[in-house]
Design an enzyme around this catalytic site. Structure first.
Site, mmCIF file in Angstrom:
data_model
loop_
_atom_site.group_PDB
_atom_site.id
_atom_site.type_symbol
_atom_site.label_atom_id
_atom_site.label_comp_id
_atom_site.label_asym_id
_atom_site.label_seq_id
_atom_site.Cartn_x
_atom_site.Cartn_y
_atom_site.Cartn_z
ATOM 1 N N TYR A 146 20.203 -3.711 -45.223
ATOM 2 C CA TYR A 146 18.823 -4.192 -45.076
ATOM 3 C C TYR A 146 17.925 -3.056 -44.564
ATOM 4 C CZ TYR A 146 14.879 -6.586 -42.784
ATOM 5 O OH TYR A 146 13.628 -6.958 -42.367
ATOM 6 N N VAL A 181 10.020 -3.853 -36.780
ATOM 7 C CA VAL A 181 11.168 -3.947 -37.689
ATOM 8 C C VAL A 181 11.715 -5.373 -37.623
ATOM 9 C CG1 VAL A 181 13.539 -3.170 -38.082
ATOM 10 C CG2 VAL A 181 11.762 -1.494 -37.576
ATOM 11 N N SER A 237 7.837 -7.284 -34.325
ATOM 12 C CA SER A 237 7.521 -7.822 -35.646
ATOM 13 C C SER A 237 7.353 -9.336 -35.593
ATOM 14 C CB SER A 237 8.667 -7.472 -36.606
ATOM 15 O OG SER A 237 8.597 -8.274 -37.775
ATOM 16 N N GLN A 262 2.983 -7.175 -34.098
ATOM 17 C CA GLN A 262 2.670 -6.993 -35.525
ATOM 18 C C GLN A 262 2.545 -8.351 -36.195
ATOM 19 O OE1 GLN A 262 5.441 -7.475 -38.094
ATOM 20 N NE2 GLN A 262 3.786 -7.518 -39.605
ATOM 21 N N TYR A 267 2.086 -10.705 -39.567
ATOM 22 C CA TYR A 267 2.038 -11.039 -40.996
ATOM 23 C C TYR A 267 1.219 -12.309 -41.096
ATOM 24 C CZ TYR A 267 5.799 -7.849 -42.494
ATOM 25 O OH TYR A 267 6.552 -6.746 -42.815
ATOM 26 N N THR A 322 -0.270 -5.948 -40.594
ATOM 27 C CA THR A 322 0.372 -5.257 -41.719
ATOM 28 C C THR A 322 -0.227 -5.751 -43.024
ATOM 29 O OG1 THR A 322 2.407 -4.921 -40.479
ATOM 30 C CG2 THR A 322 2.588 -4.846 -42.878
ATOM 31 N N ARG A 329 14.483 -5.341 -52.855
ATOM 32 C CA ARG A 329 15.570 -4.420 -52.493
ATOM 33 C C ARG A 329 16.845 -5.060 -53.015
ATOM 34 N NH1 ARG A 329 12.868 -5.820 -47.120
ATOM 35 N NH2 ARG A 329 10.805 -5.147 -47.722
ATOM 36 N N LYS A 377 -2.037 -1.558 -40.564
ATOM 37 C CA LYS A 377 -0.832 -0.823 -40.992
ATOM 38 C C LYS A 377 -0.567 -1.020 -42.477
ATOM 39 C CE LYS A 377 4.142 -0.608 -39.914
ATOM 40 N NZ LYS A 377 4.801 -1.344 -40.989
ATOM 41 N N SER A 437 1.090 4.401 -44.171
ATOM 42 C CA SER A 437 2.470 3.916 -44.288
ATOM 43 C C SER A 437 2.697 3.289 -45.647
ATOM 44 C CB SER A 437 2.705 2.847 -43.198
ATOM 45 O OG SER A 437 3.931 2.165 -43.385
ATOM 46 N N HIS A 445 5.510 1.389 -45.718
ATOM 47 C CA HIS A 445 6.521 0.443 -45.257
ATOM 48 C C HIS A 445 7.926 1.053 -45.360
ATOM 49 C CE1 HIS A 445 6.193 -3.966 -44.214
ATOM 50 N NE2 HIS A 445 7.505 -3.851 -44.207
ATOM 51 N N ARG A 451 9.749 0.547 -48.746
ATOM 52 C CA ARG A 451 10.364 -0.764 -49.011
ATOM 53 C C ARG A 451 9.487 -1.667 -49.859
ATOM 54 N NH1 ARG A 451 14.309 -1.644 -45.268
ATOM 55 N NH2 ARG A 451 13.980 -3.857 -44.871
ATOM 56 N N ASP A 453 3.595 6.628 -40.405
ATOM 57 C CA ASP A 453 5.040 6.403 -40.388
ATOM 58 C C ASP A 453 5.587 6.526 -41.794
ATOM 59 O OD1 ASP A 453 5.042 3.959 -41.844
ATOM 60 O OD2 ASP A 453 5.215 2.723 -40.042
ATOM 61 N N ARG A 512 13.460 3.286 -38.903
ATOM 62 C CA ARG A 512 14.923 3.406 -38.990
ATOM 63 C C ARG A 512 15.501 4.290 -37.888
ATOM 64 N NH1 ARG A 512 12.822 3.504 -44.151
ATOM 65 N NH2 ARG A 512 13.505 1.815 -45.529
HETATM 66 C C1 LIG Z 1 14.697 -2.896 -41.667
HETATM 67 C C2 LIG Z 1 13.211 -2.772 -41.650
HETATM 68 C C3 LIG Z 1 12.442 -3.897 -41.381
HETATM 69 C C4 LIG Z 1 11.048 -3.772 -41.328
HETATM 70 N N1 LIG Z 1 10.294 -4.876 -40.985
HETATM 71 C C5 LIG Z 1 8.952 -4.741 -40.831
HETATM 72 C C6 LIG Z 1 8.173 -5.825 -40.348
HETATM 73 O O1 LIG Z 1 8.686 -6.888 -40.036
HETATM 74 N N2 LIG Z 1 6.833 -5.628 -40.237
HETATM 75 C C7 LIG Z 1 6.217 -4.448 -40.564
HETATM 76 O O2 LIG Z 1 5.004 -4.321 -40.463
HETATM 77 N N3 LIG Z 1 6.959 -3.400 -41.002
HETATM 78 C C8 LIG Z 1 8.294 -3.524 -41.137
HETATM 79 N N4 LIG Z 1 9.040 -2.441 -41.529
HETATM 80 C C9 LIG Z 1 8.380 -1.160 -41.775
HETATM 81 C C10 LIG Z 1 8.319 -0.345 -40.487
HETATM 82 O O3 LIG Z 1 7.398 -0.907 -39.580
HETATM 83 C C11 LIG Z 1 7.879 1.094 -40.770
HETATM 84 O O4 LIG Z 1 6.690 1.084 -41.516
HETATM 85 C C12 LIG Z 1 8.951 1.892 -41.522
HETATM 86 O O5 LIG Z 1 10.240 1.579 -41.035
HETATM 87 C C13 LIG Z 1 8.695 3.378 -41.363
HETATM 88 O O6 LIG Z 1 9.612 4.117 -42.087
HETATM 89 P P1 LIG Z 1 10.952 4.761 -41.466
HETATM 90 O O7 LIG Z 1 11.924 3.647 -41.342
HETATM 91 O O8 LIG Z 1 11.350 5.765 -42.486
HETATM 92 O O9 LIG Z 1 10.587 5.347 -40.122
HETATM 93 C C14 LIG Z 1 10.421 -2.538 -41.595
HETATM 94 C C15 LIG Z 1 11.220 -1.426 -41.859
HETATM 95 C C16 LIG Z 1 12.596 -1.526 -41.877
HETATM 96 C C17 LIG Z 1 13.418 -0.307 -42.133
#
Ligand SMILES: Cc1cc2nc3c(=O)[nH]c(=O)nc-3n(C[C@H](O)[C@H](O)[C@H](O)COP(=O)(O)O)c2cc1C
Length: 387
Positions: free
Chosen positions: A25, A79, A107, A128, A130, A156, A165, A252, A274, A276, A279, A307, A331
């Site tokens: 994930y 996250v 989150s 954060q 949604y 976000t 994914r 974001k 960003s 995300h 993702r 980010d 991550r």
């Molecule tokens: C497993 C995972 C879950 C995430 N869940 C959220 C989330 O719930 N809300 C959100 O705004 N971003 C979410 N993100 C995005 C992160 O806030 C962030 O933008 C991203 O991880 C940055 O990239 P990096 O993992 O390479 O540092 C998630 C990222 C990951 C890896």
């Protein structure tokens, strides 16, 4: 015990310790994962200018993000399902961030709820948001974050619909994990994770279960997002959300200069450049590649954070030198959390801090505020010529 010297070391331990479903994930991008890969590889294209015979005593990485003092300009990104990577993971990550002096962002899709994190840490964190189709629920979330004294609302904008994914679909990702022969076989090899998880305060979506009708304990993330997230979110609605909050707002998921201008016009306190973490829109440019264009468009009007792809202090330094006032890591802290709980998040922050500090010194700088384009060697065509 293994000597941990970089984020990659934490990732290796994390992979061994956490059930495959949750490792996958975190460690995935959408579709072909091109953007996910380029988020990191584009940082490598930028080189650093070494300077010598500069007094490097008395260095400082201290700075501010949206007016709040930070020990270094690196916040923990929101996250989802952090509490599945390690029992009560949100509480542990928030505690590590507090002790280090950097912001933690909870989150909407967390396991520990807003109230649980507030009670366990007793310190302000960022929340954060949604936005959901159920506008009453969204308003209640905002009120709950206010009541918990969250010090910034991070809205976000790049996930009204979930990027696919592949692994999450194949693994049947859910929280808690559904017990199939495959997951049971994998869980048997992750006993330390399982024993800790049995003692966790919570194993479902804490901000949602019990707050929204019809959401079962074993929520399937993809189906739930498709049903609940608001596909009609537009700038008008963003402005209304900002009015409901009346505190610091960070928007974001900005990856385009036009969107950055809109965010600045609305009067947000900061944006996060960003995608995300690769993702969502596979095929989008990496965050670091679009940063210079966004700085040109809005750098004088709004605070810019970045980010996606940060795995080291050198990456942080590059983002700051290109004009970002702050950064977020996703991550990089999840690896630490999954590997060693709270101590692992602290370790990830220590690693990045040390790398940032030493790199800054070798670039001939004493203060993060002094970093600039003069510290970098950026390929002439870094922004690319895209028609
Ligand atoms: C497993 C995972 C879950 C995430 N869940 C959220 C989330 O719930 N809300 C959100 O705004 N971003 C979410 N993100 C995005 C992160 O806030 C962030 O933008 C991203 O991880 C940055 O990239 P990096 O993992 O390479 O540092 C998630 C990222 C990951 C890896």
């Amino acid at each position: 015990m293994a000597v941990i010297t970089n984020i990659e070391d934490l990732k290796r331990i994390y992979e061994r310790r956490v059930p495959r479903m949750f490792y996958d994930y975190a460690e995935s991008g959408s579709w072909t994962e091109q953007t996910f890969r380029e988020n990191s590889s584009d940082f490598d294209l930028i080189r650093l200018r070494q300077r010598v015979a500069v007094d490097m005593s008395g260095r400082s990485t201290a700075s501010q993000m949206v007016g709040q003092d930070v020990a270094m300009p690196v916040a923990l990104a929101p996250v989802g399902l952090t509490g599945m990577q390690n029992a009560d993971g949100e509480i542990k990550a928030a505690r590590a961030a507090n002790e280090f002096g950097v912001p933690f962002t909870l989150s909407t899709m967390s396991i520990n709820s807003i109230e649980e994190v507030a009670e366990a840490t007793g310190r302000p964190f960022w929340f954060q948001l949604y936005t959901m189709r159920d506008t009453d629920y969204t308003s209640r979330l905002i009120q709950r974050a206010k009541a918990a004294k969250c010090s910034a609302l991070v809205i976000t904008l790049d996930l009204q619909i979930l990027g696919q994914r592949h692994k999450d679909l194949k693994n049947g990702l859910s929280a808690p994990p559904k017990l199939t022969p495959r997951t049971i076989a994998n869980l048997m090899t992750k006993w330390a994770w399982g024993i800790e998880m049995l003692g966790a305060k919570r194993r479902n979506f804490g901000n949602i279960v019990g707050h929204v009708q019809g959401v079962s304990d074993n929520a399937n993330l993809g189906a739930w997002t498709a049903e609940q997230f608001d596909p009609t979110l537009d700038w008008g609605k963003v402005a209304k959300l900002m009015e409901q909050w009346d505190g610091k707002v960070i928007l974001k998921g900005i990856l385009d200069a036009e969107d950055a201008k809109m965010a600045a016009k609305l009067g947000a306190d900061a944006i996060v450049v960003s995608n995300h973490g690769g993702r969502q829109l596979d095929g989008a440019l990496s965050s670091i590649r679009v940063l210079p264009e966004i700085m040109d468009a809005v750098g004088g009007d709004i605070e810019v954070h970045l980010d996606s792809g940060i795995r080291s202090g050198q990456d942080v330094l590059k983002a700051l030198a290109l004009g970002a006032k702050g950064t977020m890591i996703g991550r990089a802290f999840v690896y630490g959390l999954g590997a060693m709980g709270q101590a692992g998040v602290t370790k990830a922050l220590e690693v990045i801090h040390r790398e940032l500090d030493v790199t800054m010194a070798l670039c001939g700088e004493k203060n993060v505020a002094d970093l600039g384009r003069h510290n970098l060697l950026v390929p002439e065509d870094f922004g690319g010529r895209w028609a």
